[in-house]
Design a protein around this motif. Structure first.
Motif, mmCIF file in Angstrom:
data_model
loop_
_atom_site.group_PDB
_atom_site.id
_atom_site.type_symbol
_atom_site.label_atom_id
_atom_site.label_comp_id
_atom_site.label_asym_id
_atom_site.label_seq_id
_atom_site.Cartn_x
_atom_site.Cartn_y
_atom_site.Cartn_z
ATOM 1 N N SER A 128 -3.002 -3.832 -1.981
ATOM 2 C CA SER A 128 -2.755 -4.096 -3.396
ATOM 3 C C SER A 128 -1.866 -5.326 -3.504
ATOM 4 O O SER A 128 -1.069 -5.609 -2.613
ATOM 5 C CB SER A 128 -2.041 -2.910 -4.039
ATOM 6 O OG SER A 128 -2.861 -1.768 -4.034
ATOM 7 N N ASN A 131 -4.420 2.346 -1.989
ATOM 8 C CA ASN A 131 -3.964 1.283 -2.875
ATOM 9 C C ASN A 131 -3.623 1.826 -4.255
ATOM 10 O O ASN A 131 -3.925 2.973 -4.577
ATOM 11 C CB ASN A 131 -5.029 0.192 -2.993
ATOM 12 C CG ASN A 131 -5.166 -0.597 -1.714
ATOM 13 O OD1 ASN A 131 -4.196 -0.828 -1.006
ATOM 14 N ND2 ASN A 131 -6.380 -1.014 -1.401
ATOM 15 N N ASP A 132 -3.028 0.971 -5.070
ATOM 16 C CA ASP A 132 -2.657 1.305 -6.445
ATOM 17 C C ASP A 132 -3.691 0.696 -7.384
ATOM 18 O O ASP A 132 -3.846 -0.533 -7.431
ATOM 19 C CB ASP A 132 -1.268 0.751 -6.756
ATOM 20 C CG ASP A 132 -0.681 1.282 -8.041
ATOM 21 O OD1 ASP A 132 -1.411 1.332 -9.052
ATOM 22 O OD2 ASP A 132 0.502 1.636 -8.031
ATOM 23 N N ARG A 187 0.874 -1.179 0.000
ATOM 24 C CA ARG A 187 0.000 0.000 0.000
ATOM 25 C C ARG A 187 0.904 1.219 0.000
ATOM 26 O O ARG A 187 2.097 1.135 0.278
ATOM 27 C CB ARG A 187 -0.901 0.046 1.231
ATOM 28 C CG ARG A 187 -1.898 -1.093 1.275
ATOM 29 C CD ARG A 187 -2.891 -0.926 2.375
ATOM 30 N NE ARG A 187 -3.987 -0.111 1.850
ATOM 31 C CZ ARG A 187 -4.952 0.364 2.603
ATOM 32 N NH1 ARG A 187 -4.974 0.145 3.896
ATOM 33 N NH2 ARG A 187 -5.922 1.077 2.068
ATOM 34 N N ALA A 199 -2.497 -2.100 -9.738
ATOM 35 C CA ALA A 199 -1.903 -3.320 -9.171
ATOM 36 C C ALA A 199 -2.476 -4.551 -9.857
ATOM 37 O O ALA A 199 -3.463 -4.480 -10.592
ATOM 38 C CB ALA A 199 -2.171 -3.372 -7.671
ATOM 39 N N GLN A 240 -6.103 -7.413 -5.589
ATOM 40 C CA GLN A 240 -6.194 -7.084 -4.174
ATOM 41 C C GLN A 240 -5.829 -8.307 -3.355
ATOM 42 O O GLN A 240 -6.134 -9.443 -3.735
ATOM 43 C CB GLN A 240 -7.611 -6.654 -3.816
ATOM 44 C CG GLN A 240 -8.040 -5.336 -4.444
ATOM 45 C CD GLN A 240 -7.235 -4.168 -3.966
ATOM 46 O OE1 GLN A 240 -6.682 -3.464 -4.778
ATOM 47 N NE2 GLN A 240 -7.127 -3.962 -2.684
#
Length: 91
Positions: A87, A75-76, A65, A79, A82
């Motif tokens: 992420s 978060n990204d 994160r 990514a 999850q």
């Protein structure tokens, strides 16, 4: 956004964010650095973004994160998925 460069036994992953959103310092924290804030702080780049590159073991999965000023965790969106609230990154 994540940029990746595969090497022999590692993958260099560059974590990239817009220059001022969110404002203030931002770190990427995750399983690869023991969730230690400040271990990998994103730095300004000439294109107006900010980034940090981390060499990670190849063929592994990592949770991470971002941590911004004011204890703001996020978060990204780019990514690989999850992992619970985090992420996920596959190298």
């Amino acid at each position: 956004m994540l940029e990746r460069q595969r090497r022999k036994n590692t993958t260099a992953v560059t974590f990239v964010l817009p220059g001022g959103d969110p404002p203030g310092p931002v770190s990427v924290v995750g399983t690869f650095n023991g969730w230690q804030p400040g271990a990998h702080v994103l730095q300004a780049r000439s294109d107006g973004t900010r980034a940090v590159t981390v060499a990670l073991p190849a063929k592994a999965t990592h949770a991470f994160r971002y941590l911004a000023a004011g204890d703001y965790w996020f978060n990204d969106a780019g990514a690989d998925g999850q992992d619970g609230p985090n992420s996920r990154l596959n190298t």
